[in-house]
Design a protein around this motif. Structure first.
Motif, short mmCIF file in Angstrom:
data_model
loop_
_atom_site.label_atom_id
_atom_site.label_comp_id
_atom_site.label_asym_id
_atom_site.label_seq_id
_atom_site.Cartn_x
_atom_site.Cartn_y
_atom_site.Cartn_z
N GLN A 40 0.78 -1.24 -0.03
CA GLN A 40 -0.05 0.04 -0.16
C GLN A 40 0.86 1.43 -0.08
O GLN A 40 0.55 2.06 -0.49
N ALA A 41 1.78 1.31 0.88
CA ALA A 41 2.74 2.53 0.96
C ALA A 41 3.60 2.60 -0.30
O ALA A 41 3.72 3.88 -1.10
N GLU A 42 4.00 1.65 -1.01
CA GLU A 42 4.48 1.53 -2.53
C GLU A 42 3.64 2.22 -3.50
O GLU A 42 3.93 3.16 -4.27
N TYR A 43 2.36 1.79 -3.39
CA TYR A 43 1.42 2.24 -4.39
C TYR A 43 0.95 3.79 -4.29
O TYR A 43 1.22 4.39 -5.05
N LYS A 44 1.16 3.99 -3.01
CA LYS A 44 0.67 5.57 -2.58
C LYS A 44 1.91 6.48 -3.11
O LYS A 44 1.89 7.53 -3.41
N ALA A 45 3.12 5.87 -2.98
CA ALA A 45 4.24 6.62 -3.31
C ALA A 45 4.42 6.69 -4.55
O ALA A 45 4.68 8.11 -5.17
N ARG A 46 3.81 5.80 -5.63
CA ARG A 46 3.99 5.79 -7.10
C ARG A 46 2.94 6.72 -7.44
O ARG A 46 3.22 7.78 -8.42
N LEU A 47 1.79 7.10 -6.70
CA LEU A 47 0.58 8.08 -7.04
C LEU A 47 1.21 9.29 -6.82
O LEU A 47 0.80 10.17 -7.57
N LYS A 48 1.81 9.44 -5.72
CA LYS A 48 2.26 10.74 -5.31
C LYS A 48 3.25 11.29 -6.29
O LYS A 48 3.45 12.39 -6.64
N LYS A 49 4.03 10.45 -6.62
CA LYS A 49 5.23 10.82 -7.76
C LYS A 49 4.77 11.08 -9.03
O LYS A 49 5.19 12.36 -9.49
N ILE A 50 3.47 10.71 -9.37
CA ILE A 50 2.93 11.24 -10.55
C ILE A 50 1.80 12.34 -10.55
O ILE A 50 1.23 12.63 -11.31
N GLY A 51 1.70 12.68 -9.13
CA GLY A 51 0.79 14.03 -8.82
C GLY A 51 -0.66 13.27 -8.65
O GLY A 51 -1.57 14.45 -8.56
#
Length: 112
Positions: free
Chosen positions: A80-91
């Motif tokens: 979940q943390a990895e997925y959130k980080a990816r989403l945050k990275k792309i805005g």
């Protein structure tokens, strides 16, 4: 008990397979239905569903929303943390106020 009467769009809505119907998703959708799916926001449906705890099979969510929630719940906290980080990275995930100020949205809806 008819929870869909609590929907603010009830008087104008023609959706016959409503997520706020206790029978949903087992109801057959009428092909002549003008509105094929519920357009009420998930947040509002969840608020209504809270008042009728245990009445809905999918908690007031659509099939897709329920499946996504189930898939999210099956992920480990690390995933979940990895997925959130990816989403945050792309805005897509909410970042700091500083990040929000950096993103300027043009009238066409694109970020600069």
């Amino acid at each position: 008990m008819k929870p869909f009467f609590d929907c603010p769009r009830f008087k104008k809505c023609s959706v016959n397979n409503c997520p706020l119907d206790p029978e949903y998703p087992d109801i057959c959708t009428d092909p002549r239905d003008i509105e094929g799916k519920c357009t009420l926001g998930k947040v509002y449906r969840l608020r209504i569903a809270e008042r009728y705890h245990g009445v809905f099979k999918l908690g007031g969510m659509t099939r897709r929303e329920f499946a996504a929630l189930k898939a999210w719940g099956s992920k480990t906290p690390e995933e979940q943390a990895e997925y959130k980080a990816r989403l945050k990275k792309i805005g897509f995930a909410s970042g700091s106020e500083n990040d929000k100020q950096k993103r300027i949205v043009t009238p066409g809806g694109c970020s600069e």
